[in-house]
Design a protein around this motif. Structure first.
Motif, short mmCIF file in Angstrom:
data_model
loop_
_atom_site.label_atom_id
_atom_site.label_comp_id
_atom_site.label_asym_id
_atom_site.label_seq_id
_atom_site.Cartn_x
_atom_site.Cartn_y
_atom_site.Cartn_z
N GLU A 296 23.86 34.37 -9.16
CA GLU A 296 22.64 34.48 -9.96
C GLU A 296 21.45 34.09 -9.09
O GLU A 296 21.39 32.97 -8.58
CB GLU A 296 22.72 33.55 -11.17
CG GLU A 296 21.54 33.66 -12.12
CD GLU A 296 21.49 34.97 -12.87
OE1 GLU A 296 20.39 35.34 -13.30
OE2 GLU A 296 22.56 35.61 -13.02
N PRO A 297 20.48 34.98 -8.92
CA PRO A 297 19.34 34.66 -8.05
C PRO A 297 18.41 33.64 -8.68
O PRO A 297 18.29 33.56 -9.91
CB PRO A 297 18.65 36.00 -7.85
CG PRO A 297 18.97 36.77 -9.10
CD PRO A 297 20.36 36.35 -9.46
N HIS A 298 17.76 32.87 -7.84
CA HIS A 298 16.74 31.97 -8.33
C HIS A 298 15.59 32.80 -8.88
O HIS A 298 15.27 33.87 -8.34
CB HIS A 298 16.25 31.07 -7.19
CG HIS A 298 15.40 29.94 -7.64
ND1 HIS A 298 14.05 30.10 -7.91
CD2 HIS A 298 15.67 28.63 -7.89
CE1 HIS A 298 13.54 28.94 -8.29
NE2 HIS A 298 14.50 28.04 -8.29
N PRO A 299 14.92 32.35 -9.96
CA PRO A 299 13.81 33.13 -10.52
C PRO A 299 12.75 33.52 -9.49
O PRO A 299 12.17 34.61 -9.55
CB PRO A 299 13.23 32.19 -11.58
CG PRO A 299 14.40 31.38 -12.02
CD PRO A 299 15.21 31.15 -10.78
N ILE A 300 12.47 32.63 -8.53
CA ILE A 300 11.48 32.95 -7.50
C ILE A 300 11.95 34.10 -6.62
O ILE A 300 11.14 34.88 -6.11
CB ILE A 300 11.18 31.70 -6.65
CG1 ILE A 300 10.42 30.66 -7.49
CG2 ILE A 300 10.38 32.04 -5.40
CD1 ILE A 300 10.11 29.37 -6.77
N LEU A 301 13.28 34.23 -6.46
CA LEU A 301 13.83 35.26 -5.57
C LEU A 301 14.31 36.50 -6.31
O LEU A 301 14.70 37.48 -5.67
CB LEU A 301 15.00 34.67 -4.79
CG LEU A 301 14.69 33.43 -3.93
CD1 LEU A 301 15.98 32.89 -3.34
CD2 LEU A 301 13.69 33.76 -2.85
N ALA A 302 14.29 36.48 -7.61
CA ALA A 302 14.85 37.59 -8.39
C ALA A 302 14.19 38.92 -8.05
O ALA A 302 14.85 39.97 -8.02
CB ALA A 302 14.71 37.31 -9.88
#
Length: 288
Positions: A121-127
């Motif tokens: 699951e990607p971090h929101p900053i990296l999504a």
């Protein structure tokens, strides 16, 4: 030898911290026409002027005008996005779409950081980066992802406070970290056009060492013992809103520290030896 299909390189974000070094690396090679893409309206910028003095062509486009952007990009063989932290997807999708319509051959997106295991699951900053990858890989354009870890120049942001001789770890000191200088990432990017494996592939570069080993480098350069603070509970406190609630940037740093993966690097595919962290610190850290 350079890919004979590539003659003109356009760089977005060339007046930023990393983009400037990428543009400079291409100009130093002398094998490419270099265009620096900037947003309208035209304005004075010291870095843009410096790149222009070295032979770069500064071009402006209205990023909200699709036709203007396409016409400005036309003639480009390789488009490089060096946009910084922010809305990675929306800031780049307009550049990707315009590049495709303009006949660009290869698109290098703004990765230039740490690598994470596929499927997690990607971090929101990296999504936004993950979302852009999906579109890019279906676009028909060639692509290259460049993973270099943390920049030498930003190590203070990641817990190494040279001024106060203090290091903050968000994971075990035996955990790994990958580091690279901004200038070397620029050189890796420029030389990636010569490497067959970079076509629709991943280039991994930099030095990999443990946090404890990196701390020792800082201590050696500064000539003093550092204070070490371990805070391995940042992500949980942030998620569960437990006081003291960490700021979002600390949670993001903790995410990187605990989730980055480290595959073998491709340094040996390049023609130069990257600047060592010892050389960098000896030049930039005051010895006490």
């Amino acid at each position: 030898m350079s890919d004979t299909r590539f003659h003109t390189v356009t760089i977005a974000g060339a007046t930023g911290n990393l983009g400037f070094h990428i543009a400079n690396a291409f100009l130093n090679q002398g094998s490419y026409n270099v265009k620096v893409l900037r947003r309208k309206p035209e304005n004075i910028n010291e870095k843009a002027n410096l790149l222009a003095s070295k032979g770069a062509k500064i071009v402006y486009a209205d990023f909200n005008d699709k036709n203007d952007l396409i016409n400005t990009i036309k003639g480009t063989d390789v488009f490089i996005s060096a946009v910084g932290y922010g809305d990675y997807y929306n800031n780049q999708i307009i550049l990707l779409n315009a590049s495709k319509e303009a006949g660009v051959k290869r698109f290098i997106p703004s990765e230039f950081g740490s690598e994470f295991a596929q499927g997690m699951e990607p971090h929101p900053i990296l999504a936004g980066k993950y979302k852009l990858r999906e579109v890019l890989e279906k676009s028909g354009l060639e692509y290259t992802y460049i993973f270099n870890g943390v920049f030498y120049e930003f190590l203070e942001v990641f817990g190494f406070d040279a001024k106060n001789k203090k290091a903050t770890f968000y994971t075990s000191g035996n955990s790994k970290v990958r580091i690279t200088s901004l200038a070397d990432v620029g050189r890796y990017t420029a030389e990636s056009l010569k490497i067959p494996e970079a076509r629709n592939g991943i280039i991994r570069v930099g030095y990999t060492l443990t946090l404890n080993e990196l701390l020792q480098k800082f201590e050696d350069a500064s000539g003093s013992k550092w204070e070490v603070v371990e805070d391995k509970d940042v992500q949980r406190r942030f998620k569960e809103k437990i006081d003291p609630i960490p700021p979002p940037i600390d949670e993001f740093k903790a995410f990187i520290s605990n989730n980055a993966v480290y595959y073998n690097v491709d340094n040996d595919k390049f023609s130069f030896t990257p600047l060592s962290i010892t050389e960098f610190l000896n030049s930039n850290i005051k010895h006490s």
